[in-house]
Write an enzyme that holds these catalytic residues in place. Structure first.
Site, PDB file in Angstrom:
ATOM      1  N   CYS A  50       0.820  -1.208   0.000  1.00  0.00           N
ATOM      2  CA  CYS A  50       0.000   0.000   0.000  1.00  0.00           C
ATOM      3  C   CYS A  50       0.861   1.269   0.000  1.00  0.00           C
ATOM      4  CB  CYS A  50      -1.006  -0.041   1.141  1.00  0.00           C
ATOM      5  SG  CYS A  50      -2.422   1.016   0.812  1.00  0.00           S
ATOM      6  N   HIS A 137      -3.715  -5.089   0.811  1.00  0.00           N
ATOM      7  CA  HIS A 137      -3.129  -5.482   2.106  1.00  0.00           C
ATOM      8  C   HIS A 137      -3.052  -7.004   2.226  1.00  0.00           C
ATOM      9  CE1 HIS A 137      -2.699  -1.581   4.027  1.00  0.00           C
ATOM     10  NE2 HIS A 137      -3.689  -1.226   3.233  1.00  0.00           N
ATOM     11  N   GLU A 139      -1.416  -8.599   4.321  1.00  0.00           N
ATOM     12  CA  GLU A 139      -1.204  -9.009   5.722  1.00  0.00           C
ATOM     13  C   GLU A 139      -2.512  -9.221   6.482  1.00  0.00           C
ATOM     14  OE1 GLU A 139      -1.068  -5.998   4.560  1.00  0.00           O
ATOM     15  OE2 GLU A 139      -1.351  -4.457   6.070  1.00  0.00           O
ATOM     16  N   SER A 191       9.536 -16.781  39.367  1.00  0.00           N
ATOM     17  CA  SER A 191       8.301 -16.255  39.980  1.00  0.00           C
ATOM     18  C   SER A 191       7.261 -17.369  40.067  1.00  0.00           C
ATOM     19  CB  SER A 191       7.736 -15.135  39.123  1.00  0.00           C
ATOM     20  OG  SER A 191       7.208 -15.655  37.919  1.00  0.00           O
ATOM     21  N   GLY A 192       7.429 -18.403  39.271  1.00  0.00           N
ATOM     22  CA  GLY A 192       6.394 -19.425  39.184  1.00  0.00           C
ATOM     23  C   GLY A 192       5.568 -19.235  37.927  1.00  0.00           C
ATOM     24  N   GLY A 193       5.779 -18.128  37.248  1.00  0.00           N
ATOM     25  CA  GLY A 193       5.081 -17.884  35.987  1.00  0.00           C
ATOM     26  C   GLY A 193       5.820 -18.545  34.833  1.00  0.00           C
ATOM     27  N   VAL A 194       5.206 -18.477  33.672  1.00  0.00           N
ATOM     28  CA  VAL A 194       5.761 -19.178  32.522  1.00  0.00           C
ATOM     29  C   VAL A 194       7.068 -18.525  32.038  1.00  0.00           C
ATOM     30  CG1 VAL A 194       5.345 -19.806  30.120  1.00  0.00           C
ATOM     31  CG2 VAL A 194       3.518 -20.035  31.784  1.00  0.00           C
ATOM     32  N   ASP A 195       7.084 -17.187  32.011  1.00  0.00           N
ATOM     33  CA  ASP A 195       8.255 -16.514  31.439  1.00  0.00           C
ATOM     34  C   ASP A 195       9.537 -16.833  32.185  1.00  0.00           C
ATOM     35  OD1 ASP A 195       6.469 -15.437  29.734  1.00  0.00           O
ATOM     36  OD2 ASP A 195       6.542 -13.401  30.531  1.00  0.00           O
ATOM     37  N   SER A 196       9.479 -16.710  33.520  1.00  0.00           N
ATOM     38  CA  SER A 196      10.712 -16.942  34.265  1.00  0.00           C
ATOM     39  C   SER A 196      11.080 -18.427  34.242  1.00  0.00           C
ATOM     40  CB  SER A 196      10.608 -16.419  35.706  1.00  0.00           C
ATOM     41  OG  SER A 196       9.647 -17.145  36.423  1.00  0.00           O
ATOM     42  N   ALA A 197      10.062 -19.302  34.145  1.00  0.00           N
ATOM     43  CA  ALA A 197      10.358 -20.741  34.079  1.00  0.00           C
ATOM     44  C   ALA A 197      11.074 -21.067  32.771  1.00  0.00           C
ATOM     45  CB  ALA A 197       9.068 -21.545  34.205  1.00  0.00           C
TER      46      ALA A 197
END
Ligand SMILES: NC(=O)CC[C@H](N)C(=O)O
Length: 328
Positions: A50, A137, A139, A191-197
Site C-alpha cells: 500500500c 493489504h 497481511e 516467579s512461578g510464571g511461565v516466562d521466568s520458568a
C-alpha cells in the site's frame, strides 16, 4: 524499523529482506514519511505494501497520484501476469484495499502484475532488483491469498530459506546465553510464571550448575499462581543443587512447614533471602520486609504482624477488624 532510520543503520542489521508497510499519508504530500533512498540501491530485497508500494514506485521513478477512485474493502484484482510475486494466483483474486492514491505508472523495468478498477497498477515486480509490491493489504485475513504473496516475496523474490523452527530458537538462545555468561555464575529468580520458568530452563540448559535458581517461595511447589507447569518447576528445581544447599542453610521455620492456604502460619520468606538481599533495601529481615509491605519484585506479602495480633485478641464485644490499615 522506523522509516527515519538511515540506510546505513538498516544495512548494518544485515536484513535478508525489507517490507515497507502501509500508512495513512500520501507520498506526494509535504512531510510524508520517506525512506532513505539509498536503501533502494543497496541490493536488499524489498516488498512494498500500500503506502510502501507507492513509496517504492515513486522512489524508483514511477508516478503516484490521487485518482478520485478510492477503494476500500473487498476488491477484485485482475491478475494479468502472476510473475513470481503472485505465483499460484488465478486470473482474479479477492484482495482487501484501503487507498485513495494509486500508482499511475510503474517504474521502468517493473512488470505490472495486477490491476483493479481503482488502481491501474495494483501489483508489480522487478526480479533484477528483487523488488515487488502490492497496492492491497496481503497481511490481513480478508486478502485470502495474501499469505501466499508474502511467502512468494520471502522465499522466491528474496530467496530466504524457510528454516525457522522453535528448536533453532532454543539453540540460538542457549548459544547467546553461553556467550554472555562465560564462566561467571547466574542468579535466576523464578516467579512461578511461565516466562521466568522458560528463562530458567534456557539458562540451565546453557550453563548448568553455574545457574542458581531461586523460586519465589522456599519450595518449588509453593511457586506461582498456576501459570507454569508445577512438575516442570519441580524438575528444574531438582536440577539446581545450589538452591537446595542454600535452602538447607535456612532456619527450619523459614523452610515452609505450613499447610497450603494457612496464611497466618506462613513464616516462609516472601522471597528467597538471596534474591531479597539483592532487591530489598535493608536486605534480609529488614523492617520493610517484615511489616508485610510490598518489596518491589518480592511476590505477595504475608500479613503484617499488627493484623495477626489484632485477630488473636479479638473478643465478642469488639468490632471485627477493618480491611486495610488499622486506625489508631
Ligand atoms: N493504506 C495505505 O497505506 C494508504 C496509502 C495512501 N495514503 C492511499 O490512500 O492511497
Amino acid at each position: 524499523m522506523p522509516h527515519t532510520m538511515s540506510a546505513e543503520r538498516m544495512l548494518a542489521k544485515n536484513p535478508a529482506g525489507i517490507i515497507l508497510s502501509g500508512g495513512p499519508s500520501s507520498v506526494y504530500e509535504e512531510g510524508a514519511p520517506s525512506i532513505d533512498p539509498a536503501i533502494f540501491t543497496a541490493g536488499v530485497p524489498i516488498m512494498g505494501i500500500c503506502y510502501g508500494f507507492q513509496a517504492m514506485a515513486q522512489a524508483m521513478g514511477g508516478t503516484v497520484a490521487q485518482t478520485g477512485r478510492r477503494e476500500y474493502g473487498r476488491t477484485v484484482a485482475t491478475v494479468a501476469d502472476a510473475g513470481t510475486a503472485l505465483a499460484g494466483s488465478g486470473a482474479e483474486q479477492t484482495v482487501w484495499m484501503s487507498h485513495g492514491d494509486s500508482v499511475q505508472e510503474a517504474p521502468e523495468g517493473f512488470t505490472v502484475l495486477a490491476t483493479t478498477e481503482g488502481a491501474p497498477v495494483a501489483a508489480f515486480e522487478n526480479l533484477d532488483v528483487k523488488m515487488c509490491g502490492v497496492q492491497w493489504h496481503p497481511e490481513v485475513k480478508h486478502s485470502p491469498e495474501g499469505q501466499a504473496a508474502i511467502e512468494n516475496f520471502l522465499y522466491n523474490v528474496a530467496g530466504i530459506a524457510p528454516d525457522w523452527t522453535s528448536a533453532n530458537v532454543i539453540d540460538e538462545q542457549v548459544e547467546r546465553i553461553r556467550a554472555q555468561v562465560g564462566s561467571k555464575r547466574v542468579i535466576c529468580a523464578l516467579s512461578g510464571g511461565v516466562d521466568s520458568a522458560v528463562a530458567a530452563a534456557l539458562v540451565q540448559k546453557a550453563v548448568g550448575d553455574q545457574a542458581h535458581l531461586h523460586p519465589r517461595g522456599s519450595r518449588p511447589d509453593a511457586c506461582g499462581r498456576g501459570g507454569a507447569d508445577r512438575e516442570g518447576l519441580r524438575r528444574l528445581h531438582r536440577r539446581a543443587p545450589h538452591h537446595s544447599r542454600r535452602e538447607a542453610a535456612l532456619p527450619r521455620r523459614a523452610r515452609g512447614r505450613q499447610r497450603p492456604g494457612d496464611q497466618a502460619q506462613d513464616h516462609r520468606p516472601r522471597v528467597h533471602p538471596c534474591v531479597r538481599g539483592l532487591r530489598a533495601p535493608g536486605g534480609r529481615g529488614g523492617r520493610r520486609a517484615r511489616r508485610g509491605r510490598r518489596v518491589p519484585g518480592a511476590g505477595h506479602p504475608v500479613p503484617g504482624r499488627r493484623r495477626v495480633r489484632r485477630r488473636r485478641g479479638r473478643g465478642e464485644h469488639q468490632e471485627p477488624p477493618q480491611r486495610g490499615r488499622p486506625s489508631r
